[in-house]
Design a protein around this motif. Structure first.
Motif, PDB file in Angstrom:
ATOM      1  N   ASP A 181       1.050  -1.027   0.010  1.00 49.52           N
ATOM      2  CA  ASP A 181      -0.055  -0.018  -0.098  1.00 49.52           C
ATOM      3  C   ASP A 181       1.053   1.316  -0.077  1.00 49.52           C
ATOM      4  O   ASP A 181       1.495   1.565   1.017  1.00 49.52           O
ATOM      5  CB  ASP A 181      -0.957  -0.222   1.287  1.00 49.52           C
ATOM      6  CG  ASP A 181      -1.876   1.119   1.318  1.00 49.52           C
ATOM      7  OD1 ASP A 181      -1.590   1.976   0.623  1.00 49.52           O
ATOM      8  OD2 ASP A 181      -2.599   1.248   2.309  1.00 49.52           O
ATOM      9  N   ALA A 188       7.226   4.245   4.289  1.00 50.35           N
ATOM     10  CA  ALA A 188       7.984   5.232   4.765  1.00 50.35           C
ATOM     11  C   ALA A 188       9.483   4.631   4.627  1.00 50.35           C
ATOM     12  O   ALA A 188       9.975   3.694   4.169  1.00 50.35           O
ATOM     13  CB  ALA A 188       7.984   4.948   6.533  1.00 50.35           C
ATOM     14  N   THR A 243       8.175  14.146   3.864  1.00 47.75           N
ATOM     15  CA  THR A 243       8.234  15.078   4.931  1.00 47.75           C
ATOM     16  C   THR A 243       8.951  16.459   4.766  1.00 47.75           C
ATOM     17  O   THR A 243       9.379  16.753   3.562  1.00 47.75           O
ATOM     18  CB  THR A 243       9.206  14.428   6.077  1.00 47.75           C
ATOM     19  OG1 THR A 243      10.677  14.308   5.561  1.00 47.75           O
ATOM     20  CG2 THR A 243       8.550  12.973   6.163  1.00 47.75           C
ATOM     21  N   HIS A 294       0.571   4.215   0.284  1.00 48.00           N
ATOM     22  CA  HIS A 294       0.162   5.238   1.632  1.00 48.00           C
ATOM     23  C   HIS A 294       0.652   4.846   2.834  1.00 48.00           C
ATOM     24  O   HIS A 294       0.609   5.637   3.781  1.00 48.00           O
ATOM     25  CB  HIS A 294      -1.202   5.593   1.420  1.00 48.00           C
ATOM     26  CG  HIS A 294      -2.021   5.991   0.158  1.00 48.00           C
ATOM     27  ND1 HIS A 294      -1.626   7.237  -0.614  1.00 48.00           N
ATOM     28  CD2 HIS A 294      -2.822   5.176  -0.734  1.00 48.00           C
ATOM     29  CE1 HIS A 294      -2.257   7.203  -1.635  1.00 48.00           C
ATOM     30  NE2 HIS A 294      -2.862   6.069  -1.768  1.00 48.00           N
ATOM     31  N   LYS A 295       1.365   3.726   2.925  1.00 47.72           N
ATOM     32  CA  LYS A 295       2.004   3.175   4.182  1.00 47.72           C
ATOM     33  C   LYS A 295       3.218   3.254   4.116  1.00 47.72           C
ATOM     34  O   LYS A 295       3.854   3.069   5.060  1.00 47.72           O
ATOM     35  CB  LYS A 295       1.461   1.757   4.561  1.00 47.72           C
ATOM     36  CG  LYS A 295      -0.002   1.949   4.738  1.00 47.72           C
ATOM     37  CD  LYS A 295      -0.608   0.219   5.496  1.00 47.72           C
ATOM     38  CE  LYS A 295      -2.029   0.321   5.600  1.00 47.72           C
ATOM     39  NZ  LYS A 295      -2.527  -1.276   6.098  1.00 47.72           N
ATOM     40  N   GLY A 352       4.822  -0.920   6.149  1.00 48.98           N
ATOM     41  CA  GLY A 352       3.896  -0.747   7.100  1.00 48.98           C
ATOM     42  C   GLY A 352       2.816  -1.854   7.116  1.00 48.98           C
ATOM     43  O   GLY A 352       1.717  -1.586   7.470  1.00 48.98           O
ATOM     44  N   ARG A 408       7.030   9.642   4.839  1.00 48.68           N
ATOM     45  CA  ARG A 408       6.167   9.170   5.849  1.00 48.68           C
ATOM     46  C   ARG A 408       4.506   8.903   5.476  1.00 48.68           C
ATOM     47  O   ARG A 408       4.344   9.856   4.703  1.00 48.68           O
ATOM     48  CB  ARG A 408       6.166   9.832   7.342  1.00 48.68           C
ATOM     49  CG  ARG A 408       5.109   9.205   8.481  1.00 48.68           C
ATOM     50  CD  ARG A 408       5.393  10.361   9.564  1.00 48.68           C
ATOM     51  NE  ARG A 408       6.597  10.354  10.191  1.00 48.68           N
ATOM     52  CZ  ARG A 408       7.511  11.264  10.177  1.00 48.68           C
ATOM     53  NH1 ARG A 408       6.937  12.439   9.766  1.00 48.68           N
ATOM     54  NH2 ARG A 408       8.608  11.370  10.649  1.00 48.68           N
ATOM     55  N   ASP A 409       3.904   7.728   5.374  1.00 47.89           N
ATOM     56  CA  ASP A 409       2.868   7.613   4.980  1.00 47.89           C
ATOM     57  C   ASP A 409       2.718   7.818   3.617  1.00 47.89           C
ATOM     58  O   ASP A 409       1.686   8.529   3.128  1.00 47.89           O
ATOM     59  CB  ASP A 409       1.648   8.362   5.897  1.00 47.89           C
ATOM     60  CG  ASP A 409       1.696   7.808   7.151  1.00 47.89           C
ATOM     61  OD1 ASP A 409       1.769   6.548   7.572  1.00 47.89           O
ATOM     62  OD2 ASP A 409       1.543   8.688   8.053  1.00 47.89           O
ATOM     63  N   GLY A 410       3.703   7.443   2.733  1.00 50.32           N
ATOM     64  CA  GLY A 410       3.733   7.463   1.364  1.00 50.32           C
ATOM     65  C   GLY A 410       3.747   9.034   0.879  1.00 50.32           C
ATOM     66  O   GLY A 410       3.689   9.415  -0.230  1.00 50.32           O
ATOM     67  N   THR A 411       4.131  10.067   1.930  1.00 53.42           N
ATOM     68  CA  THR A 411       4.100  11.528   1.644  1.00 53.42           C
ATOM     69  C   THR A 411       5.603  11.989   2.040  1.00 53.42           C
ATOM     70  O   THR A 411       6.030  11.709   2.934  1.00 53.42           O
ATOM     71  CB  THR A 411       3.007  12.200   2.192  1.00 53.42           C
ATOM     72  OG1 THR A 411       1.728  11.553   1.875  1.00 53.42           O
ATOM     73  CG2 THR A 411       3.114  13.755   2.014  1.00 53.42           C
TER      74      THR A 411
END
Length: 411
Positions: A337, A342, A362, A339-340, A385, A357-360
């Motif tokens: 996934d 890191a 930082t 979006h999970k 994750g 972090r969480d696919g985004t």
């Protein structure tokens, strides 16, 4: 392993354990005139084990050693090794040449042909110059000595820039034993067994079946966890010989655990020497993957990152282009996934710098990331994750020098 249980020997190598001797000569297999024929012998029978390439185009020495160990793993007397010629893709004549090397070793050192193992490294698809090999074995045999471990490590080199050897002692409940070893490898390195040549020795007394299990355990976290270019050789072989000269028996219990840890440390140290000497390499990168659904999934992601040309060239440039790491993670074939996901990186003795972090992304500063990627050694940590599966591989960057070395390897 608690370092208080073992001690690294200064200048140690394959002949550091009691009862092992070696010799190296220039037999003329290489055109450079450098040493290219090595003998390692034991003063008595050894239990022996081997781990070999999974490449289905296996060299003649690999085929012969598998056969020899299957029939005679309790009474091996030594190894004969040549550099400069792989004796691979040489058909029935190549297998006959490997058997002839066993026979020549037995004639020169004593014992039966089936008490000797054979290793070759070098150019694939060229017949062995057996006149040179035979003369080399006969010339090396009178030189066998415990003081020649360093010469043996040098004699097995091909594109290596430096020899790779190490020895350590470990205190077991029954007494002190010594483990030693040498390895060669700088290219055609990838985890699909052992990814190079290596000879390991010990004066501990270990049953052949136990020795095989111990070697498999040690290789899994060392020689089978490094990658330089994603290619697995036709000749990959790691051999372990135990002659029992110390009188200390390794069996179940605390003694086995301590011995296994020492063997693992020896193998990891030699494997890291291989990575640091990778063809054209300027950076060594630890790729750690956690949070996978299974360890196999983690290994697959780590393997994809470690072998991606785009990732490795970014490493070469010190470019913190972490999007390539995410790309490699996504194309690994493992269900995930995004979006999970890191991603963190860290230099030696530095706290991790979280990039994703969480696919985004930082709010890290690009200069901080660039500083990590500029280190000669650093860690890339991807967390999926999803679960508890994890894996660690060690890899290198991919530089112009790698292409230069391999573009004219035969000239």
């Amino acid at each position: 392993m608690d370092a208080s249980h073992y001690r690294v020997l200064d200048g140690g190598g394959v002949t550091s354990p009691r009862g092992f001797v070696a010799a190296a000569v220039a037999a003329g297999i290489k055109q450079s005139g450098r040493p290219d024929l090595v003998l390692v012998a034991a003063e008595g029978d050894c239990a022996a084990a081997g781990v070999f390439t999974r490449n289905q185009v296996a060299a003649a020495p690999v085929l012969l050693d598998r056969e020899t160990l299957a029939a005679n793993s309790a009474a091996i007397r030594g190894v004969v090794i040549n550099a400069g010629n792989a004796n691979a893709c040489t058909g029935a004549p190549g297998l006959a040449d490997a058997r002839r090397m066993q026979a020549l070793m037995a004639e020169a050192v004593g014992g039966r042909p089936d008490q000797y193992l054979v290793m070759s490294t070098g150019v694939i698809g060229v017949p062995l110059p057996m006149a040179c090999v035979g003369n080399g074995i006969r010339a090396a045999a009178p030189l066998l000595a415990a003081t020649n471990g360093a010469a043996a490590a040098e004699g097995i080199m091909t594109t290596d820039t430096r020899p790779k050897s190490l020895a350590l002692t470990v205190d077991l409940p029954g007494g002190r034993v010594t483990l030693g070893g040498m390895a060669k490898g700088a290219g055609m390195i990838h985890p699909d067994m052992a990814t190079l040549l290596g000879v390991l020795t010990t004066d501990a007394q270990v049953a052949p079946d136990d020795l095989a299990a111990l070697l498999q355990e040690a290789v899994a976290g060392s020689f089978n966890a490094i990658s330089i270019d994603g290619d697995t050789s036709t000749n990959d072989t790691i051999l372990l010989l135990a002659n029992g000269a110390s009188g200390v028996v390794v069996a179940d219990g605390p003694g086995r655990a301590l011995f296994a840890a020492a063997l693992g440390e020896l193998c990891r140290a030699l494997a890291m020497m291989v990575v640091r000497d990778g063809e054209g390499a300027t950076r060594v990168v630890t790729v750690r993957v956690t949070g996978a659904a299974t360890p196999a999934d983690a290994r697959r992601v780590a393997d994809t990152i470690a072998t991606s040309p785009l990732v490795k060239t970014a490493f070469a440039g010190g470019d913190p282009n972490w999007g390539r790491i995410m790309m490699a993670t996504g194309r690994s074939g493992v269900a995930l996934d995004q979006h999970k996901l890191a991603l963190a990186v860290s230099g030696p003795d530095e706290p991790p710098l979280q990039l994703v972090r969480d696919g985004t992304p930082t709010d890290y500063h690009e200069s901080e990331a660039a500083a990590v990627f500029a280190h000669p050694e650093f860690v890339v940590h991807v967390d999926l994750g999803l679960g508890a599966g994890e894996a660690t591989l060690w890899t290198t960057d991919l530089t112009h020098d790698y292409v230069t070395i391999n573009a004219d390897y035969r000239t």
